[in-house]
Design an enzyme around this catalytic site. Structure first.
Site, PDB file in Angstrom:
ATOM      1  N   HIS A  67      45.309  29.274  38.855  1.00 33.05           N
ATOM      2  CA  HIS A  67      45.842  27.939  38.547  1.00 33.05           C
ATOM      3  C   HIS A  67      47.264  27.777  39.061  1.00 33.05           C
ATOM      4  O   HIS A  67      47.751  26.667  39.183  1.00 33.05           O
ATOM      5  CB  HIS A  67      45.758  27.644  37.039  1.00 33.05           C
ATOM      6  CG  HIS A  67      46.745  28.414  36.225  1.00 33.05           C
ATOM      7  ND1 HIS A  67      46.630  29.771  36.014  1.00 33.05           N
ATOM      8  CD2 HIS A  67      47.878  28.039  35.592  1.00 33.05           C
ATOM      9  CE1 HIS A  67      47.661  30.182  35.281  1.00 33.05           C
ATOM     10  NE2 HIS A  67      48.421  29.151  35.008  1.00 33.05           N
ATOM     11  N   LYS A  72      49.514  37.444  40.095  1.00 31.44           N
ATOM     12  CA  LYS A  72      50.495  38.515  39.892  1.00 31.44           C
ATOM     13  C   LYS A  72      50.005  39.513  38.865  1.00 31.44           C
ATOM     14  O   LYS A  72      49.411  39.129  37.851  1.00 31.44           O
ATOM     15  CB  LYS A  72      51.791  37.859  39.383  1.00 31.44           C
ATOM     16  CG  LYS A  72      52.977  38.761  39.363  1.00 31.44           C
ATOM     17  CD  LYS A  72      53.665  38.821  40.708  1.00 31.44           C
ATOM     18  CE  LYS A  72      54.725  39.904  40.770  1.00 31.44           C
ATOM     19  NZ  LYS A  72      54.135  41.256  40.909  1.00 31.44           N
ATOM     20  N   LYS A  96      50.290  35.968  29.824  1.00 34.39           N
ATOM     21  CA  LYS A  96      51.681  36.445  29.793  1.00 34.39           C
ATOM     22  C   LYS A  96      52.589  35.561  30.653  1.00 34.39           C
ATOM     23  O   LYS A  96      53.625  35.100  30.216  1.00 34.39           O
ATOM     24  CB  LYS A  96      51.675  37.881  30.323  1.00 34.39           C
ATOM     25  CG  LYS A  96      52.963  38.611  30.255  1.00 34.39           C
ATOM     26  CD  LYS A  96      52.880  39.996  30.915  1.00 34.39           C
ATOM     27  CE  LYS A  96      51.757  40.872  30.426  1.00 34.39           C
ATOM     28  NZ  LYS A  96      51.940  42.297  30.789  1.00 34.39           N
ATOM     29  N   LYS A 108      45.263  41.924  38.296  1.00 32.32           N
ATOM     30  CA  LYS A 108      45.515  43.339  38.003  1.00 32.32           C
ATOM     31  C   LYS A 108      44.724  44.183  38.986  1.00 32.32           C
ATOM     32  O   LYS A 108      43.662  43.760  39.468  1.00 32.32           O
ATOM     33  CB  LYS A 108      45.070  43.684  36.584  1.00 32.32           C
ATOM     34  CG  LYS A 108      45.775  44.890  36.015  1.00 32.32           C
ATOM     35  CD  LYS A 108      47.159  44.489  35.542  1.00 32.32           C
ATOM     36  CE  LYS A 108      47.881  45.544  34.792  1.00 32.32           C
ATOM     37  NZ  LYS A 108      49.002  44.964  34.035  1.00 32.32           N
ATOM     38  N   SER A 364      59.952  40.672  38.056  1.00 31.21           N
ATOM     39  CA  SER A 364      59.189  40.632  39.312  1.00 31.21           C
ATOM     40  C   SER A 364      59.298  39.253  39.949  1.00 31.21           C
ATOM     41  O   SER A 364      59.391  39.123  41.170  1.00 31.21           O
ATOM     42  CB  SER A 364      57.707  40.907  39.049  1.00 31.21           C
ATOM     43  OG  SER A 364      57.464  42.289  38.984  1.00 31.21           O
TER      44      SER A 364
HETATM   45  N1  GLU Z   1      52.432  45.850  35.219  1.00 31.99           N
HETATM   46  C1  GLU Z   1      53.362  44.983  34.555  1.00 31.99           C
HETATM   47  C2  GLU Z   1      52.645  44.173  33.487  1.00 31.99           C
HETATM   48  O1  GLU Z   1      51.616  44.568  32.988  1.00 31.99           O
HETATM   49  C3  GLU Z   1      54.164  44.139  35.545  1.00 31.99           C
HETATM   50  C4  GLU Z   1      53.393  43.188  36.361  1.00 31.99           C
HETATM   51  C5  GLU Z   1      54.202  42.500  37.464  1.00 31.99           C
HETATM   52  O2  GLU Z   1      55.403  42.695  37.541  1.00 31.99           O
HETATM   53  O3  GLU Z   1      53.585  41.783  38.233  1.00 31.99           O
HETATM   54  O4  GLU Z   1      53.110  43.168  33.037  1.00 31.99           O
END
Ligand code: GLU
Length: 473
Positions: A67, A72, A96, A108, A364
């Protein structure tokens, strides 16, 4: 450390989602779309081990939601990786990012390996091959999908990823933005490494500063003097413990997979880290006592319990025995939905993962913006601010006839550097997200817990962007 639960990790995310969806006004179709995992890429590829044998790797990249672009989320190296786990973690990334207003979709990745069983050279080959598989299928790119570190990966792996990507996409001007969590020399941002731990600290501190919430839990306001247990001494656990200790809390127990150590007077995470590096184990740390089983740490009498390792560690089996007043989820998915129900009954406050550990992805986002703008934060304004501060201070001293101390002078004159701006952006993000979620919870007394309030916030934000995109043909 993970245990069997009655349903899968992804199902437990769906369960928490459904529990919250009833407190929103969106029609079922929109909710179904938000919940669904849009794209799942499962790959197999061969790697030649140092001993000459061939091993087939099992790896994934899941894009839960597009969306917003890019998607990420981190990449984990763990023997527990499977499709369900990567799907659940990708879904948590969507929610998140929405909660902390980071304009990304959720994704992921995972490779099913225990990195300790591979040489550096083998890990490099695996990471580079994984990256080229992602490039082949258009599953990576600064505007498509941007991986980052997660459990079992770090700056080194991110450097291999950006290098592989750049070599396959020569001339792509924004290529450095194809992955975050890179070393500073490869386009990383200052402050990324400690970001998740610092975000966890900012989030908990904000809750601890809410007098009414603390009164209800029978705790004093503030983090100072709080007894804290941290499970996991990886990047997240280490930095979380560090910030709590530096702000006057007592880290009474640290747990790792080989065991746990306890000291009522408080532990120093750096000393424990060095001890573990030297001896290969957290156990037998001078001045501390060993706990029989590492999971005993979760049942200790303390104010704040911080699981900072893996999912499902607090579940229907052990939640009843948890004595902490606050459980702060630094890891992704450490508490199951059954545990949540028990916490509600026992009046334990669970601060949920998908916003509490959002510091990593928030920074990030700052790294990605830096890569797209091709300039370090603070480069343009640092000297200007310092000159201006010096001028203002000079005027004040002249007009008042008084001089400030040398320490004050240095503080006032200081122009913001990259790390100052990153930390301040992170603090602002975590503080406002905490307040937003608490406001939702307080304004609707039938919402049973903070996780549900966080999901309501996420669902509303994702739903609005779907509706505004007009993507329902
Ligand atoms: N692996 C981290 C998380 O679970 C960071 C993910 C990121 O920075 O894209 O939030």
């Amino acid at each position: 450390m993970s245990v069997k639960t009655p349903y899968s990790f992804f199902e437990s995310v769906e369960k928490s989602f459904d529990k919250a969806a009833q407190f929103t006004k969106w029609e079922d179709g929109i909710l179904q779309q938000i919940k669904a995992c849009n794209s799942v890429y499962r790959m197999r590829f061969p790697i030649k081990r140092d001993n000459g044998s061939i091993e087939v790797m099992e790896a994934y990249r899941v894009q839960h939601s597009q969306h917003k672009s890019p998607c990420k989320g981190g990449i984990r190296f763990s023997e527990a990786v499977n499709q369900d786990e990567v799907m659940a973690l990708a879904a948590l990334m969507t929610f998140k990012c929405a909660i902390v207003n980071v304009p990304f979709g959720g994704a992921k990745g995972g490779i099913k390996i225990n990195p300790r069983n591979y040489s550096t050279y083998e890990l490099e080959k695996i990471t580079r091959r994984y990256t080229s598989e992602l490039v082949k299928k258009n599953f990576i790119g600064p505007g498509i999908d941007v991986p980052a570190p997660d459990y079992g990966t770090g700056e080194r792996e991110m450097a291999w990823i950006v290098d592989t990507y750049q070599s396959l996409k020569p001339g792509e001007i924004d290529a450095a933005g194809c992955v975050t969590g890179k070393p500073i020399t490869q386009g990383g941002v200052r402050g990324r490494k400690e970001a998740t731990g610092l975000g966890v600290f900012f989030g908990i501190r904000e809750v601890c500063n809410m007098t009414e919430v603390m009164n209800k839990l029978g705790l004093t306001t503030g983090v100072e003097g709080k007894k804290v247990v941290v499970q996991g001494l990886g990047n997240v656990g280490y930095h979380t413990a560090k910030f709590f200790r530096e702000h006057g809390a007592m880290i009474i127990c640290l747990a790792e997979y080989e065991g746990a150590i306890f000291n009522a007077a408080g532990l120093n995470e750096e000393q424990v880290f060095q001890h573990r590096k030297k001896t290969g184990s957290i156990l037998n740390f001078p001045g501390a006592s060993n706990l029989a089983v590492n999971t005993d740490a979760l049942e200790l009498d303390c104010d704040i319990l911080i699981p900072a390792a893996l999912e499902n560690v607090i579940n229907g089996d052990n939640a009843q025995r948890v004595k902490a007043k606050i459980i702060a989820e630094a890891a992704n998915g450490p508490c199951t939905p059954e545990a949540d129900e028990i916490f509600i009954q026992k009046g334990i406050l669970c601060i949920p993962d998908m916003y509490l550990n959002a510091g990593g992805v928030t920074v990030s986002y700052f790294e990605w913006l830096k890569n797209l703008s091709h300039v370090r934060y603070g480069r343009l304004e640092k000297r200007f601010s310092e000159n201006m501060n010096a001028h203002i201070l000079g005027q004040i001293e002249e007009l008042s006839g008084k001089m400030v101390s040398e320490k004050e002078r240095l503080f006032i004159m200081h122009g913001a550097e990259e790390v100052d701006l990153v930390h301040s952006g992170l603090e602002e993000t975590m503080v406002s997200a905490t307040r937003e979620i608490m406001d939702i919870w307080i304004s609707n007394p039938s919402i049973p817990d903070m996780r549900t309030a966080a999901y309501v916030s996420a669902i509303n934000k994702v739903a609005i962007s779907y509706v505004e995109l007009g993507i329902f043909p």
